[in-house]
Design a protein around this motif. Structure first.
Motif, short mmCIF file in Angstrom:
data_model
loop_
_atom_site.label_atom_id
_atom_site.label_comp_id
_atom_site.label_asym_id
_atom_site.label_seq_id
_atom_site.Cartn_x
_atom_site.Cartn_y
_atom_site.Cartn_z
N LEU A 181 -12.70 24.74 -69.91
CA LEU A 181 -13.11 25.88 -69.09
C LEU A 181 -13.06 25.52 -67.62
CD1 LEU A 181 -16.15 27.16 -71.21
CD2 LEU A 181 -13.78 28.00 -71.23
N ALA A 182 -12.59 26.46 -66.81
CA ALA A 182 -12.44 26.20 -65.38
C ALA A 182 -13.62 26.78 -64.60
CB ALA A 182 -11.14 26.82 -64.87
N PRO A 183 -14.00 26.15 -63.49
CA PRO A 183 -15.11 26.67 -62.67
C PRO A 183 -14.67 27.82 -61.77
CG PRO A 183 -14.27 24.64 -61.72
CD PRO A 183 -13.51 24.84 -63.01
N ARG A 184 -14.20 28.89 -62.38
CA ARG A 184 -13.82 30.09 -61.65
C ARG A 184 -14.37 31.30 -62.39
NH1 ARG A 184 -8.58 28.36 -63.62
NH2 ARG A 184 -7.98 29.59 -65.46
N PRO A 185 -14.57 32.42 -61.72
CA PRO A 185 -15.17 33.59 -62.37
C PRO A 185 -14.40 34.00 -63.62
CG PRO A 185 -15.11 33.91 -60.00
CD PRO A 185 -14.33 32.65 -60.28
N SER A 186 -15.08 33.95 -64.75
CA SER A 186 -14.45 34.27 -66.03
C SER A 186 -15.53 34.42 -67.08
CB SER A 186 -13.45 33.17 -66.44
OG SER A 186 -14.06 31.89 -66.39
N GLY A 187 -15.16 35.13 -68.15
CA GLY A 187 -16.10 35.39 -69.23
C GLY A 187 -15.73 34.68 -70.51
N LEU A 188 -16.71 34.32 -71.32
CA LEU A 188 -16.45 33.57 -72.54
C LEU A 188 -15.63 34.38 -73.55
CD1 LEU A 188 -19.84 31.71 -73.06
CD2 LEU A 188 -17.59 30.64 -72.85
N PHE A 189 -15.86 35.67 -73.65
CA PHE A 189 -15.08 36.45 -74.61
C PHE A 189 -13.61 36.44 -74.23
CE2 PHE A 189 -13.06 40.31 -76.20
CZ PHE A 189 -13.32 40.18 -77.57
N GLU A 190 -13.35 36.65 -72.96
CA GLU A 190 -11.95 36.76 -72.52
C GLU A 190 -11.21 35.44 -72.63
OE1 GLU A 190 -14.26 40.06 -71.19
OE2 GLU A 190 -14.59 37.91 -70.86
N VAL A 191 -11.84 34.33 -72.26
CA VAL A 191 -11.10 33.07 -72.19
C VAL A 191 -11.29 32.18 -73.41
CG1 VAL A 191 -11.25 33.09 -69.67
CG2 VAL A 191 -12.92 31.77 -70.99
N LEU A 192 -12.22 32.53 -74.29
CA LEU A 192 -12.48 31.64 -75.43
C LEU A 192 -12.70 32.40 -76.74
CD1 LEU A 192 -12.95 28.77 -76.47
CD2 LEU A 192 -15.32 28.94 -75.70
N TRP A 193 -13.68 33.27 -76.78
CA TRP A 193 -14.06 33.87 -78.06
C TRP A 193 -12.99 34.77 -78.65
CZ3 TRP A 193 -19.64 35.58 -76.30
CH2 TRP A 193 -20.44 34.44 -76.18
N ARG A 194 -12.24 35.49 -77.81
CA ARG A 194 -11.21 36.38 -78.35
C ARG A 194 -10.18 35.58 -79.14
NH1 ARG A 194 -9.09 38.93 -73.88
NH2 ARG A 194 -10.22 40.89 -74.17
N ALA A 195 -9.71 34.49 -78.56
CA ALA A 195 -8.71 33.67 -79.26
C ALA A 195 -9.28 33.04 -80.52
CB ALA A 195 -8.19 32.58 -78.32
N GLU A 196 -10.52 32.59 -80.46
CA GLU A 196 -11.15 32.00 -81.65
C GLU A 196 -11.35 33.06 -82.73
OE1 GLU A 196 -12.09 28.44 -82.00
OE2 GLU A 196 -10.46 28.73 -80.56
#
Length: 280
Positions: A181-196
């Motif tokens: 995960l990068a230290p930039r504005p982002s949400g867990l669903f968008e960058v992690l949970w959706r793919a999982e």
């Protein structure tokens, strides 16, 4: 083992839906049952991570952005020292994923037990970590009441019908996924949970507790009344000479003789009284 896991409370939100209460203090420090939501959140992490409370700065972290000075002061002054490690976010909040990206160095290879400060969970994490092997993301969810009109969250496998559920603000995340995960504005669903989810690897742990997202005045009042068994809640140092009906009075606030508050939150002090209707 606590050495393999760290707890993180997300407390950076601006709380725009809870205004004007959050013009006075951050959402994370709004009290439920006379105690700040952030204190409830830290307690449930400490309960889930044996030994964390004894060395809170090493094992617990809180992020801060809105009213960051107030959050920092609360975190710094615990009963036995700092309540947690504090991560201030500036100039902008980093979101649920970016916050963890900014904490990667502090996490140092540990799995993460995450909770939202604005979630009121009377049963704590309710077995979220029972049997968790640290390989998949596991989310705490509750069934949706069909009468609420809430369709739930798209957390199950795509295209698969099932009972509607909602995420209630707590999860367990493996380090192998957090480390990217990068230290930039982002949400867990968008960058992690959706793919999982799409890969069939997202675990949902159901709870039947009366979990409340305290993001609006109505829900915030509901959490307080649930915590009190339906009675009005009066904070420390408040002066109440009037009548309260299903209402919350913050610490130090004043209700004068002759006033009748119904389904309201009274905040502020003697010189600046704020009343927010929360019924309906």
């Amino acid at each position: 083992m606590v050495a393999d896991r760290a707890g993180v409370v997300l407390a950076a939100g601006a709380g725009t839906r809870l205004r004007p209460l959050t013009d006075l203090r951050p959402k994370a420090l709004c009290p439920v049952g006379g105690r700040p939501l952030l204190e409830h959140a830290l307690d449930r992490l400490a309960d889930a991570l044996p030994g964390a409370a004894a060395a809170a700065r090493e094992h617990l972290a809180v992020n801060a952005h809105a009213h960051a000075d107030q959050v920092e002061a609360f975190v710094a002054r615990g009963p036995g020292g700092p309540r947690a490690h504090l991560a201030r976010e500036a100039p902008e909040a980093l979101g649920t994923a970016g916050a963890l990206g900014a904490l990667r160095g502090w996490l140092d290879g540990r799995d993460v037990v995450l909770t939202n400060a604005d979630a009121w969970l009377p049963a704590g994490l309710d077995g979220l970590l029972d049997g968790w092997d640290g390989e998949r993301c596991r989310l705490l969810v509750a069934p949706v009441d069909p009468a609420s009109g809430d369709g739930g969250d798209p957390l199950g496998p795509p295209g698969e019908e099932g009972p509607a559920v909602r995420y209630v603000g707590a999860c367990a995340l493996p380090w192998r996924l957090v480390r990217d995960l990068a230290p930039r504005p982002s949400g867990l669903f968008e960058v992690l949970w959706r793919a999982e989810r799409d890969a069939g690897r997202l675990e949902l742990h159901a709870t039947d507790q009366a979990a409340v997202d305290c993001g609006t005045p109505r829900r915030y009042l509901a959490a307080n009344l649930a915590a009190s068994g339906g009675r009005s809640v009066v904070g420390a140092g408040a002066r109440v000479e009037g009548e309260l009906v299903r209402s919350v009075v913050w610490d130090g606030a004043v209700v004068d003789a002759g006033e009748v508050l119904v389904d309201c939150v009274r905040a502020g002090g003697a010189d600046h009284r704020l009343t927010v209707g929360a019924g309906g």
